[in-house]
Design an enzyme around this catalytic site. Structure first.
Site, mmCIF file in Angstrom:
data_model
loop_
_atom_site.group_PDB
_atom_site.id
_atom_site.type_symbol
_atom_site.label_atom_id
_atom_site.label_comp_id
_atom_site.label_asym_id
_atom_site.label_seq_id
_atom_site.Cartn_x
_atom_site.Cartn_y
_atom_site.Cartn_z
ATOM 1 N N LYS A 90 70.359 74.219 58.701
ATOM 2 C CA LYS A 90 70.429 74.115 57.243
ATOM 3 C C LYS A 90 71.037 72.792 56.769
ATOM 4 O O LYS A 90 70.697 72.293 55.703
ATOM 5 C CB LYS A 90 71.234 75.283 56.675
ATOM 6 C CG LYS A 90 70.578 76.642 56.872
ATOM 7 C CD LYS A 90 69.315 76.773 56.038
ATOM 8 C CE LYS A 90 68.740 78.181 56.092
ATOM 9 N NZ LYS A 90 67.445 78.271 55.376
ATOM 10 N N GLU A 112 71.718 79.277 46.698
ATOM 11 C CA GLU A 112 71.661 80.682 47.092
ATOM 12 C C GLU A 112 71.931 80.733 48.587
ATOM 13 O O GLU A 112 71.770 79.733 49.284
ATOM 14 C CB GLU A 112 70.266 81.246 46.807
ATOM 15 C CG GLU A 112 69.204 80.920 47.871
ATOM 16 C CD GLU A 112 68.874 79.444 48.006
ATOM 17 O OE1 GLU A 112 69.118 78.685 47.034
ATOM 18 O OE2 GLU A 112 68.380 79.029 49.079
ATOM 19 N N SER A 380 67.636 78.061 65.835
ATOM 20 C CA SER A 380 67.915 77.490 64.514
ATOM 21 C C SER A 380 69.394 77.530 64.152
ATOM 22 O O SER A 380 69.870 76.717 63.363
ATOM 23 C CB SER A 380 67.100 78.215 63.449
ATOM 24 O OG SER A 380 67.343 79.609 63.513
#
Lengths: 399, 272
Positions: A90, A112, A380
């Site tokens: 991210k 969010e 990830s």
């Protein structure tokens, strides 16, 4: 085959910009800033410096020898996005977007978060640049990702609980959009996945494509050839599109996105948007595959993994799926939990529950592949955030 | 200007109430609409409930949720509209998000809406060419797609939007979601003045209007005032006492003292 969207953000029939009129001008402003940054060497240099010295890129491409031996079949390489600063991919997107926000003169960031990884990454880049940060998070996700809530607060962000709808990622996006539309003058909406109205899906994909660019170079260095198979989990789909995109023109490379199969095939029991009965709709600014009922209301979803628990999927995925370039599969909650433990045990790597879905699918197909075939699986994120809930699931038999 | 909506608003001092169809229940919803028509509504906005109303504040979010829990869908909204049409000639505009309409089918909606006496449709999350395409499809059935404009809308966009607009222009008073606010910002008046340069259609101002004073203030520069959350809040307050119709009537007494609006719509067979 063309993999770029048109200037309105459409990949075929997917994407576009479905927003209230008030948001058109801020989205135009964002698109202009994004396009200008794309052609600006200074922007790229600043981003590259941050990715390297702040986040620790390039992340390794690691040959998972023991996992491969346990499964038999293909050689498995893991793209270690879990080794990024903040523990997930991210941050790649957050660093890119925070530089844009600064260029646009915005002083307040809203975001969010589902699993909390994007919220933590956003809170981190806001701390880095001294910007005010508000993160919306569904109260159900707050419950299952407590640790990440505290991390965000430590980083100086305000976490606002969202109690509407299914109290998960979708509802957090609604509230973040409501905040943005109310505070457009000073506020930047730092959307965390390849979702939402144009230009977000394109922009997030661009910032995440560093994963695939590195992996492509690294696998050739390691093995002298391109991989046969790529695997990544797909919630909104940013880690997957980030890994896949730089390989799209490599015809021999198969790609599989792994959705959350949850605990059953009924509507509301999973988050597999491409499963049987899949349908197209408009949710949160974009046209894509959506889990919905007969009246066009968005269905509840379920996944053991908060980051995959979303009723729609990035529009570029829908396009590439219908075009036949990327395949999609799903694995269940229990398969993901098994994979979570298997990777921990065989390689000493505790993956995020999201990433465990990719591992679980890799474990299914690796034995069917030959030993000279190569598979890259995107890890990830790391699983520290999930350790407590996995402990409860293993010991307590589910929630 | 043959459009019934335009006709109803052309003399100014217009009042456009919003209610979510089927909140608190279909029968009360119909009675409330009849009351509103009788008490001076120039146009009624009938909300189609949706699971993810991203442009709405908490009051209408909760209202939408209640209607969904009652099983309200587009079919039932249209049924309510046709019952209203049987007793009143008040123009009715459906207020919806795009996805329920896509799922229902645009062509199907055009046909059904026409049969139910719907005059217009406002789709919150359709803009640009997507809105233009929808507008053309609705127009073939004499249904007007109502266009929204906002303080953030550039003159260039206003011109394009007004060129294709029908019925009336809905000017959003301020950047934000629906819901009552203490005062109407100067943004609204500036926006209406900008819109006037590009169209002769009536202009209604909405978002945040909840008092008689605010309606009067809006009438000074715009043709109509939209009141939504204030009415829906009365309906919410009536859930225990089950007196939604009389509560809304009391609110209207406050918002529109009798004879203030330009005209009322006759309601046949009304028991009000």
């Amino acid at each position: 085959m063309n993999f770029e969207p048109d200037n309105k953000g459409y990949w075929g029939e997917f994407g576009g910009r479905f927003v209230p009129e008030t948001l058109v001008a801020p989205l135009d402003e964002l698109n202009d800033a994004f396009l200008a940054s794309r052609d600006d060497p200074e922007f790229h240099a600043e981003l590259a410096t941050l990715l390297r010295h702040y986040s620790g890129r390039p992340t390794p491409l690691y040959f998972a020898k023991r996992l491969g031996e346990e499964l038999g079949g293909a050689q498995i390489f893991l793209k270690r996005e879990d080794l990024n600063h903040t523990g997930a991919h991210k941050i790649n997107n957050c660093l890119g977007q925070i530089l844009l926000a600064r260029r646009m003169g915005k002083t307040r960031i809203v975001a969010e978060t589902g699993a909390g990884q994007h919220g933590v990454a956003t809170a981190t880049v806001c701390a880095l640049f001294g910007l005010k940060c508000v993160v919306y998070m569904g109260s159900e996700d707050i419950r299952r990702q407590e640790l990440n809530v505290f991390r965000m607060q430590l980083l100086g962000a305000e976490v606002r609980a969202v109690d509407t709808g299914s109290r998960t990622l979708k509802d957090a996006i609604n509230d973040a959009l409501r905040d943005w539309v109310t505070n457009i003058v000073d506020t930047y909406y730092l959307l965390g996945s390849a979702l939402g109205p144009h230009p977000y899906p394109l922009m997030v994909r661009e910032f995440q494509s560093v994963i695939g660019r590195e992996a492509r170079k690294q696998i050739v260095e390691h093995t002298g050839k391109l991989p046969d198979q790529l695997v990544a989990c797909v919630g909104g789909g940013s880690n997957a599109i980030g890994l896949f995109h730089p390989f799209l023109n490599d015809e021999g490379v198969r790609m599989t996105g792994v959705e959350a199969g949850g605990r059953g095939i009924g509507l509301g029991e999973h988050a597999a948007r491409f499963a049987k009965g899949a349908s197209v709709g408009v949710l949160q600014g974009t046209r894509s595959y959506v889990l919905q009922d007969d009246d066009g209301n968005i269905a509840a979803t379920h996944s053991v993994s908060a980051g995959l628990d979303y009723a729609s999927v990035g529009p570029e995925h829908s396009y590439l799926r219908d075009a036949g370039r990327i395949e999609y599969a799903s694995v269940s909650d229990s398969e993901a939990l098994e994979a979570f433990q298997m990777l921990s045990r065989t390689e000493g790597i505790i993956p995020a529950l999201e990433s465990a879905h990719a591992i679980a699918y890799a474990a299914k197909i690796a034995p069917k592949m030959s030993q000279d075939q190569i598979m890259i699986v995107n890890v990830s994120g790391r699983g520290d955030k999930d350790v407590d809930s996995v402990r409860q699931l293993i010991n307590g038999g589910g929630r | 200007m043959s459009d019934r909506i335009t006709q109803s608003l052309k003399n100014g001092r217009g009042f456009i109430p919003f209610v979510t169809a089927g909140d608190p229940d279909d029968a009360s919803s119909l009675e409330i609409c009849k009351l509103l028509a009788e008490r001076g509504a120039s146009v009624i906005e009938l909300g189609v409930p949706f699971s993810d109303p991203m442009a709405d504040g908490v009051v209408i979010q909760r209202s939408s949720q209640r209607a969904l829990e009652n099983g309200v869908n587009l079919t039932r909204v249209l049924s309510l509209a046709s019952k209203l049409r049987a007793s009143s000639d008040v123009p009715v505009v459906l207020f919806s998000y795009l996805n329920p309409i896509l799922r229902f089918g645009i062509e199907e909606l055009c046909a059904e809406a026409k049969r139910s006496g719907i005059d217009g449709v406002l789709i919150v999350d359709a803009v640009d060419s997507e809105a233009r395409e929808l507008s053309e499809m609705f127009a073939k059935h004499d249904i007007s797609l109502i266009s929204l404009v906002a303080p953030t809308t550039s003159d260039e966009r206003l011109e394009k939007i007004c060129r294709n607009a029908r019925g009336f222009i809905y000017a959003v008073s301020t950047a934000g979601v629906t819901g009552a606010r203490g005062s109407i910002s100067n943004d609204a008046e500036r926006l209406v003045a900008r819109v006037r340069k590009f169209t002769d259609l009536p202009i209604a101002v909405g978002f945040g209007i909840s008092t008689h004073e605010q309606i009067e203030a809006v009438w000074k520069f715009a043709d109509a005032a939209v009141v939504g959350s204030a009415i829906v809040a009365e309906i919410e307050a009536s859930l225990e006492t089950q007196d939604a119709v009389s509560r809304v009537e009391a609110l209207i007494d406050h918002l529109l003292p009798l004879q203030m609006a330009t005209h009322t719509h006759k309601v046949e067979g009304s028991q009000l």
